[in-house]
Design an enzyme around this catalytic site. Structure first.
Site, mmCIF file in Angstrom:
data_model
loop_
_atom_site.group_PDB
_atom_site.id
_atom_site.type_symbol
_atom_site.label_atom_id
_atom_site.label_comp_id
_atom_site.label_asym_id
_atom_site.label_seq_id
_atom_site.Cartn_x
_atom_site.Cartn_y
_atom_site.Cartn_z
ATOM 1 N N LYS A 131 7.208 15.951 11.025
ATOM 2 C CA LYS A 131 8.119 15.439 11.502
ATOM 3 C C LYS A 131 8.633 16.069 12.688
ATOM 4 C CE LYS A 131 7.854 11.478 9.620
ATOM 5 N NZ LYS A 131 7.357 11.211 8.465
ATOM 6 N N LYS A 175 -5.098 8.883 8.250
ATOM 7 C CA LYS A 175 -4.518 7.715 7.477
ATOM 8 C C LYS A 175 -3.801 6.442 8.169
ATOM 9 C CE LYS A 175 -0.033 9.432 5.624
ATOM 10 N NZ LYS A 175 0.796 8.657 5.632
ATOM 11 N N LYS A 207 2.384 3.667 9.451
ATOM 12 C CA LYS A 207 3.334 2.615 10.010
ATOM 13 C C LYS A 207 3.689 2.928 11.250
ATOM 14 C CE LYS A 207 6.083 1.458 5.839
ATOM 15 N NZ LYS A 207 6.615 2.628 5.315
HETATM 16 P P1 TYM Z 1 6.123 5.057 2.781
HETATM 17 O O1 TYM Z 1 7.130 4.401 3.062
HETATM 18 O O2 TYM Z 1 5.637 6.253 3.783
HETATM 19 O O3 TYM Z 1 4.877 4.833 2.011
HETATM 20 C C1 TYM Z 1 5.278 3.856 0.779
HETATM 21 C C2 TYM Z 1 4.020 3.853 -0.053
HETATM 22 O O4 TYM Z 1 2.668 3.745 0.539
HETATM 23 C C3 TYM Z 1 1.784 4.743 0.238
HETATM 24 N N1 TYM Z 1 0.802 4.899 1.697
HETATM 25 C C4 TYM Z 1 -0.439 5.042 1.592
HETATM 26 N N2 TYM Z 1 -1.159 5.246 0.413
HETATM 27 C C5 TYM Z 1 -2.473 5.287 0.527
HETATM 28 N N3 TYM Z 1 -3.074 5.204 1.965
HETATM 29 C C6 TYM Z 1 -2.206 5.418 3.036
HETATM 30 N N4 TYM Z 1 -2.786 5.366 4.296
HETATM 31 C C7 TYM Z 1 -0.812 5.191 2.714
HETATM 32 N N5 TYM Z 1 -0.070 5.216 3.540
HETATM 33 C C8 TYM Z 1 1.213 4.982 2.856
HETATM 34 C C9 TYM Z 1 2.627 6.062 0.114
HETATM 35 O O5 TYM Z 1 1.833 6.944 -0.378
HETATM 36 C C10 TYM Z 1 3.752 5.397 -0.623
HETATM 37 O O6 TYM Z 1 3.366 5.330 -2.052
HETATM 38 N N6 TYM Z 1 8.774 8.890 0.750
HETATM 39 C C11 TYM Z 1 8.102 7.643 0.383
HETATM 40 C C12 TYM Z 1 9.378 6.631 0.049
HETATM 41 C C13 TYM Z 1 9.960 6.839 -1.115
HETATM 42 C C14 TYM Z 1 9.634 7.069 -2.463
HETATM 43 C C15 TYM Z 1 10.591 7.351 -3.143
HETATM 44 C C16 TYM Z 1 8.522 6.864 -3.071
HETATM 45 C C17 TYM Z 1 11.535 7.065 -1.155
HETATM 46 N N7 TYM Z 1 11.792 7.396 -2.178
HETATM 47 C C18 TYM Z 1 10.978 7.388 -4.640
HETATM 48 C C19 TYM Z 1 8.448 7.327 -4.385
HETATM 49 C C20 TYM Z 1 9.687 7.543 -5.179
HETATM 50 C C21 TYM Z 1 7.513 7.280 1.759
HETATM 51 O O7 TYM Z 1 7.919 7.601 2.892
HETATM 52 O O8 TYM Z 1 6.656 6.061 1.595
#
Ligand code: TYM
Length: 363
Positions: free
Chosen positions: A144, A226, A229
């Site tokens: 980041k 990967k 978003k």
């Molecule tokens: P975020 O919003 O980046 O992603 C949400 C979920 O999607 C999964 N993910 C993927 N899995 C496989 N391949 C990919 N290309 C891929 N891109 C995203 C992420 O692993 C995630 O499970 N920090 C977290 C959000 C969060 C959270 C939490 C998660 C906030 N509090 C508490 C678990 C528990 C995040 O940025 O997810």
């Protein structure tokens, strides 16, 4: 499982609201030592295939087996997206996408992070157990800083602490996430160990969870990294993409002239295409292209056409359902209020125990 609880309650002539049913379900599950599940997704844009296969697919299955808390991580999104003009639209869309994928707000707690004020309190306590040196070394923080050098805010540094607060607020043990979240889970466990060492045992040590065992990383279509978003939107398939865009994106995926020797190892970008096919195509389709590859007769144009059609078949029903749900803002409001009530009941119970464990009870 909630269905069974509901049926039992009806048998005993106990009439309940969805909220109290969930709490009874959660209590019953705790009494039979069922682990609690928690996970979150940031509403920084619409959902993509990585979010679905890394997280949502497991959420849908887990809601029938465990007490679950699923959250839209709007506070986390402020660390990278301080402009909130799109936030409401994104929250509505992402919530609609959760529902379209099969999440049932009566079975699990489906809520927005900012509606659970206890999160901020626990975040503060946990920040005193988090080491700045360790936070600075987190790969996501370093990424980041590279991507947004003009906005290296403290919230970005303590992002994993807020994530730990989300999980520990419900004393959750199982955290269904994709592979990119492994490090954050490790930091949450470090925080738990420190809390127990300094105060007393309150939390389970949370672990990243996927039904297949191995955590998933859905690759991008350009063979680099990967699906995400924020990075390279053309290499990411969104659950909101129209059919023609899906076809265009898949047809543009990187390939080459094909293998020249039988049973050759696959280059990464070709392996990725097979991986995507494994997620959405029928097993015999995948097998046919595997055999063609090994016999050096594969035609990548045909493979991509097939993959594009299978993607359209997979994504279109979710997109259409989400579009319809998104229009019903009264329903979305109801879901958010119901989810926040459930999440806050659980959070308040945890915070009572936390404050006592920390000696913050003076009368
Ligand atoms: P975020 O919003 O980046 O992603 C949400 C979920 O999607 C999964 N993910 C993927 N899995 C496989 N391949 C990919 N290309 C891929 N891109 C995203 C992420 O692993 C995630 O499970 N920090 C977290 C959000 C969060 C959270 C939490 C998660 C906030 N509090 C508490 C678990 C528990 C995040 O940025 O997810």
């Amino acid at each position: 499982m909630t269905v069974t609880v509901r049926a039992a309650l009806a048998n005993w002539h106990i009439s309940t609201s969805a909220h109290s049913e969930f709490l009874i379900f959660a209590l019953l599950m705790q009494s039979v030592k069922k682990e609690i599940v928690m996970s979150g997704i940031r509403p920084t844009g619409f959902l993509h295939l990585g979010n679905y296969f890394g997280a949502l697919r497991n959420f849908v299955r887990m809601q029938d087996e465990y007490p679950c808390f699923f959250m839209l991580a709007d506070l986390h999104s402020l660390t990278t997206h301080p402009d909130t003009s799109q936030l409401k639209t994104n929250i509505h869309r992402v919530l609609a996408e959760h529902l379209a994928c099969g999440l049932d707000p009566d079975k699990s707690a489906l809520y927005c992070q900012s509606h659970v004020y206890e999160t901020s309190e626990l975040y503060l306590y946990l920040s005193t157990l988090s080491m700045v040196g360790e936070l600075e070394k987190t790969p996501t923080f370093k990424d980041k800083v590279r991507q947004h050098p003009q906005n290296v805010n403290a919230g970005l540094l303590t992002y994993p602490v807020l994530q730990a607060a989300d999980i520990l607020l419900h004393r959750a043990k199982l955290v269904p996430v994709g592979k990119d979240q492994e490090q954050h889970l490790e930091m949450a466990r470090n925080i738990v160990v420190r809390f127990h060492h300094r105060y007393s045992e309150v939390f389970p040590e949370p672990v990243a969870f996927n039904y297949g065992g191995e955590l998933i990383k859905v690759p991008s279509l350009d063979g680099a990294g990967k699906m995400s978003k924020s990075e390279n939107q053309y290499a990411t398939l969104y659950l909101s993409d129209p059919d023609d865009l899906i076809r265009k994106k898949v047809m543009k995926a990187k390939t080459d002239t094909g293998p020249t020797a039988p049973n050759s190892p696959k280059p990464d970008y070709i392996e990725n295409l097979f991986l995507l096919m494994k997620l959405v195509s029928a097993p015999d389709t995948l097998q046919k292209f595997e055999e063609d590859y090994n016999a050096c007769t594969i035609r990548y144009g045909d493979m991509k056409k097939q993959l594009a059609e299978d993607m359209v078949r997979f994504i279109a029903p979710i997109r259409e359902k989400a579009e319809a749900i998104q229009q019903d803002t009264e329903y979305l409001k109801k879901v958010m209020i119901q989810g926040a009530e459930k999440a806050r009941s659980s959070a308040q119970a945890t915070m009572k125990v936390v404050r006592e464990a920390m000696g913050l009870n003076y009368y």
